[in-house]
Enzyme design. Structure first.
Site, PDB file in Angstrom:
ATOM      1  CB  ALA A 116       1.740  13.036  23.739  1.00 23.65           C
ATOM      2  CB  THR A 117      -1.566  12.595  19.382  1.00 23.60           C
ATOM      3  OG1 THR A 117      -1.617  11.366  20.114  1.00 23.60           O
ATOM      4  CG2 THR A 117      -1.789  12.330  17.916  1.00 23.60           C
ATOM      5  CB  SER A 162       0.572  12.898  27.406  1.00 26.26           C
ATOM      6  OG  SER A 162      -0.828  12.841  27.425  1.00 26.26           O
ATOM      7  CG  ASN A 222       3.448   3.338  23.685  1.00 27.63           C
ATOM      8  OD1 ASN A 222       4.462   3.376  22.990  1.00 27.63           O
ATOM      9  ND2 ASN A 222       2.255   3.165  23.176  1.00 27.63           N
ATOM     10  CD  GLN A 232       3.794   5.400  28.915  1.00 30.71           C
ATOM     11  OE1 GLN A 232       3.991   5.148  30.109  1.00 30.71           O
ATOM     12  NE2 GLN A 232       2.584   5.688  28.450  1.00 30.71           N
ATOM     13  CB  CYS A 284      -4.096   6.264  20.730  1.00 31.54           C
ATOM     14  SG  CYS A 284      -2.707   6.102  21.792  1.00 31.54           S
ATOM     15  CB  THR A 315      -9.089  29.880  22.939  1.00 31.28           C
ATOM     16  OG1 THR A 315      -9.557  30.830  21.983  1.00 31.28           O
ATOM     17  CG2 THR A 315      -9.351  30.390  24.335  1.00 31.28           C
TER      18      THR A 315
HETATM   19  N1  PMP Z   1       3.382   8.766  22.890  1.00 31.18           N
HETATM   20  C1  PMP Z   1       3.389   7.762  23.782  1.00 31.18           C
HETATM   21  C2  PMP Z   1       4.669   7.048  24.084  1.00 31.18           C
HETATM   22  C3  PMP Z   1       2.199   7.396  24.426  1.00 31.18           C
HETATM   23  O1  PMP Z   1       2.202   6.395  25.324  1.00 31.18           O
HETATM   24  C4  PMP Z   1       1.000   8.079  24.101  1.00 31.18           C
HETATM   25  C5  PMP Z   1      -0.308   7.651  24.718  1.00 31.18           C
HETATM   26  N2  PMP Z   1      -0.649   6.306  24.410  1.00 31.18           N
HETATM   27  C6  PMP Z   1       1.061   9.139  23.179  1.00 31.18           C
HETATM   28  C7  PMP Z   1       2.267   9.456  22.602  1.00 31.18           C
HETATM   29  C8  PMP Z   1      -0.174   9.930  22.825  1.00 31.18           C
HETATM   30  O2  PMP Z   1      -0.546  10.749  23.880  1.00 31.18           O
HETATM   31  P1  PMP Z   1      -1.908  11.557  23.905  1.00 31.18           P
HETATM   32  O3  PMP Z   1      -2.955  10.589  24.361  1.00 31.18           O
HETATM   33  O4  PMP Z   1      -1.681  12.657  24.889  1.00 31.18           O
HETATM   34  O5  PMP Z   1      -2.146  12.093  22.534  1.00 31.18           O
END
Ligand code: PMP
Length: 389
Positions: free
Chosen positions: A71-72, A203, A155, A183, A330, A244
């Site tokens: 997701a990041t 994610s 989150n 979330q 994170c 890839t």
């Molecule tokens: N957005 C939200 C709301 C999350 O909870 C998270 C994970 N903590 C992320 C983004 C990042 O996701 P990822 O670990 O897949 O990069």
């Protein structure tokens, strides 16, 4: 160990593990872009079938799914892509004060790019976006290319933004609505065809799937926009996310999404019960236990709390067998740093640094949730006793 960090990550579900083992046995190691030979074609077919299945489950078209590493990266890809596409004519990004750092910090980086204005939109004490403020900000940006970046559910705190109203405002003011649904998708179904979102991010490691796979759902709906990817070097994912493809994670991702669709209701109910048991146990044992935001049935399984006069890092350091956090994992706020979210809620400074998060899911039972609460209570009492001595 008592695992209360399901917002951080979740264990692999057995069904997903099986899909990975089957993939490993299938000799589909070829590059999925090398469709001119048999081994590549086999991998390509697996990617296509997985994409099709994921799109179907999300109410999207298969060409609206962009695979990323998480997701990041998906949030970065979309936000940078929007800024690079529109900055020559001047563009504006409005983002929520409690966004995950992958949106929050990206917006702050984009404000230095030139041609990109960014505005933070505040939240109320319960963590919900202030719709009047959002509308005022949208009215001020009339005539520009505007993107609103607001998460579906938070989150760290049990807060859900009124995405339906946000979407209506975006449509009224001609803004693109990007939603971090990491979330939100845990707890609510996505029907991308409803046209609520311009883009939505998922994610898989938050729903008992593999780490290293993000889904950027983005495309042809009423709120569609074009983006200019910051990446170069390949034609994968319509050239927006070259590189890839991670066939193993994508195959496992399809199994993850299918399983989550069939288990979501049950998972959400379990999370809600665990969170309630945890909170009831702690409130019964410790009078200085406080919630920053009340439990929310729409955002099951997230508890954000603190103990009056208790230092969160000291408590965490003495709680090795209970896995909880000071915020999102994170950002490092799991341990040494504290989060921007309590500040956005307007909590007093002395509380902001001492907020903790527990998040529930399949890796913990209701009984374990009570045991975890009792262990935490025991440590809090010890810390208070040591101070008195
Ligand atoms: N957005 C939200 C709301 C999350 O909870 C998270 C994970 N903590 C992320 C983004 C990042 O996701 P990822 O670990 O897949 O990069």
């Amino acid at each position: 160990l008592l695992y209360l960090d399901h917002c951080g990550s979740t264990p692999l579900a057995k069904e997903v593990e099986d899909s990975i083992l089957n993939f490993l046995k299938s000799e589909s190691f070829g590059n999925p872009s090398a469709v001119h030979h048999e081994v590549g074609k086999r991998a390509n077919e697996l990617v296509s079938a997985s994409r099709e299945a994921i799109a179907h489950a999300l109410g999207a078209k298969s060409n609206e799914i962009i695979f990323t590493s998480g997701a990041t990266e998906a949030n970065n890809l979309l936000l940078w892509g929007f800024a690079l596409r529109y900055r020559a004519q001047g563009c504006h990004i409005i983002f929520g004060a409690t966004e995950h750092k992958s949106v929050f910090d990206t917006c702050s980086a984009l404000s230095d790019l030139g041609g990109v204005a960014v505005t933070e939109c505040g939240v109320d004490a319960s963590g919900e976006i202030d719709l009047d403020e959002l509308e005022r900000q949208l009215a001020l940006t009339q005539g520009q290319s505007v993107l609103v970046a607001l998460m579906h559910m938070n989150n760290e705190i049990p807060a859900r933004h009124p995405v339906e109203s946000v979407s209506r405002l975006c449509t009224r003011y001609g803004a693109f609505f990007h939603c971090d649904g990491v979330q939100g998708y845990v707890r609510e179904r996505l029907d991308f065809a409803s046209g609520l979102y311009g883009s939505y991010v998922i994610s898989t490691h938050k729903i008992y799937g593999p780490k290293g796979l993000g889904l950027l759902v983005f495309g042809s709906g009423p709120l569609s926009t074009r983006i200019t990817s910051a990446y170069h070097g390949g034609s994968q994912e319509a050239g927006l996310r070259p590189g890839t493809l991670n066939t193993l994670a994508i195959v496992a991702g399809a199994a993850t999404v299918a399983l989550h669709e069939s288990k979501r209701a049950q998972r959400v109910q379990h999370m809600a019960h665990c969170a309630e048991a945890f909170v009831n146990t702690l409130s019964g044992l410790i009078s200085s236990f406080k919630l920053t935001t009340p439990l929310n049935s729409k955002v099951a399984g997230i508890v954000n709390f603190y103990f009056e006069d208790i230092d969160a890092p000291t408590l965490l350091a003495s709680l090795k067998e209970v896995c909880i956090n000071r915020g999102a994992s994170c950002t490092g706020s799991g341990g040494e740093q504290y989060s921007h979210v309590p500040k956005a809620l307007g909590l007093p400074v002395e509380v902001q640094a001492n907020v903790l998060r527990a998040s529930f899911g399949d890796a913990v039972s209701m009984e374990d949730s009570k045991i975890a609460a009792a262990r935490i209570a025991e440590r809090v009492r010890q810390l208070v006793d040591e101070r008195i001595k």
